[in-house]
Design a protein around this motif. Structure first.
Motif, PDB file in Angstrom:
ATOM      1  N   GLU A  69      -6.104  -4.958   8.553  1.00 32.35           N
ATOM      2  CA  GLU A  69      -5.228  -5.780   7.710  1.00 32.35           C
ATOM      3  C   GLU A  69      -5.139  -5.190   6.295  1.00 32.35           C
ATOM      4  O   GLU A  69      -4.053  -5.109   5.709  1.00 32.35           O
ATOM      5  N   ARG A  72      -2.940  -2.205   6.461  1.00 36.38           N
ATOM      6  CA  ARG A  72      -1.534  -2.604   6.568  1.00 36.38           C
ATOM      7  C   ARG A  72      -0.989  -3.013   5.196  1.00 36.38           C
ATOM      8  O   ARG A  72       0.103  -2.593   4.791  1.00 36.38           O
ATOM      9  N   ARG A  73      -1.778  -3.805   4.450  1.00 36.12           N
ATOM     10  CA  ARG A  73      -1.333  -4.227   3.112  1.00 36.12           C
ATOM     11  C   ARG A  73      -1.222  -3.026   2.172  1.00 36.12           C
ATOM     12  O   ARG A  73      -0.288  -2.944   1.366  1.00 36.12           O
ATOM     13  N   ASN A  75      -0.544   0.041   3.057  1.00 37.67           N
ATOM     14  CA  ASN A  75       0.667   0.763   3.452  1.00 37.67           C
ATOM     15  C   ASN A  75       1.922   0.074   2.931  1.00 37.67           C
ATOM     16  O   ASN A  75       2.882   0.738   2.510  1.00 37.67           O
ATOM     17  N   GLU A  76       1.911  -1.268   2.952  1.00 37.10           N
ATOM     18  CA  GLU A  76       3.042  -2.014   2.392  1.00 37.10           C
ATOM     19  C   GLU A  76       3.184  -1.725   0.894  1.00 37.10           C
ATOM     20  O   GLU A  76       4.296  -1.520   0.392  1.00 37.10           O
ATOM     21  N   LYS A  77       2.040  -1.722   0.188  1.00 38.48           N
ATOM     22  CA  LYS A  77       2.083  -1.422  -1.260  1.00 38.48           C
ATOM     23  C   LYS A  77       2.583  -0.005  -1.504  1.00 38.48           C
ATOM     24  O   LYS A  77       3.383   0.223  -2.421  1.00 38.48           O
ATOM     25  N   LEU A  79       4.589   1.671   0.406  1.00 40.75           N
ATOM     26  CA  LEU A  79       6.024   1.665   0.673  1.00 40.75           C
ATOM     27  C   LEU A  79       6.787   1.049  -0.497  1.00 40.75           C
ATOM     28  O   LEU A  79       7.847   1.572  -0.902  1.00 40.75           O
ATOM     29  N   GLN A  80       6.250  -0.024  -1.075  1.00 41.72           N
ATOM     30  CA  GLN A  80       6.896  -0.636  -2.241  1.00 41.72           C
ATOM     31  C   GLN A  80       6.940   0.346  -3.407  1.00 41.72           C
ATOM     32  O   GLN A  80       7.950   0.420  -4.129  1.00 41.72           O
ATOM     33  N   GLU A  83       9.614   2.850  -2.731  1.00 37.97           N
ATOM     34  CA  GLU A  83      10.925   2.234  -2.969  1.00 37.97           C
ATOM     35  C   GLU A  83      11.204   2.110  -4.467  1.00 37.97           C
ATOM     36  O   GLU A  83      12.322   2.367  -4.920  1.00 37.97           O
TER      37      GLU A  83
END
Length: 108
Positions: A69, A72-73, A75-77, A79-80, A83
């Motif tokens: 988890e 995953r978080r 990786n989300e950060k 990606l943000q 972006e």
């Protein structure tokens, strides 16, 4: 009478041998009871070790889920951030385009 005395002697020896055998049997039964007690204790210890192992495996699985988890978080950060970097680059390009347009208009 001699034969009777001999038979009595033999009977006494047999009685003594029987008593020895009974003592040996009692000793063997005590040893068996001790061994069974030790086996029961070992079985209990094994059960406790099995429970501890199962607890450790559950804790490891929980830790792995938590780690997954967090990954995953993360990786989300990431990606943000990518972006945002792309948005900043796009905005810089827009500013540069606008500056070129203004420079070009000022020359005219």
């Amino acid at each position: 009478e001699q034969q009777l005395a001999e038979k009595d002697q033999q009977l006494s020896e047999k009685d003594e041998q029987l008593a020895d055998n009974e003592r040996q049997l009692a000793d063997n039964e005590r040893q068996l009871a001790d061994n069974e007690q030790q086996l029961a204790e070992k079985d209990q210890q094994l059960s406790e070790k099995d429970e501890q192992l199962a607890d450790n495996e559950r804790q490891l699985a929980d830790n792995e889920r938590q780690l997954a988890e967090k990954d995953r978080r993360l990786n989300e950060k990431d990606l943000q951030l990518v972006e945002k970097d792309m948005l900043i680059s796009s905005e810089r390009q827009s500013v540069q385009d606008l500056q070129r347009a203004l420079t070009s208009r000022d020359r005219e």
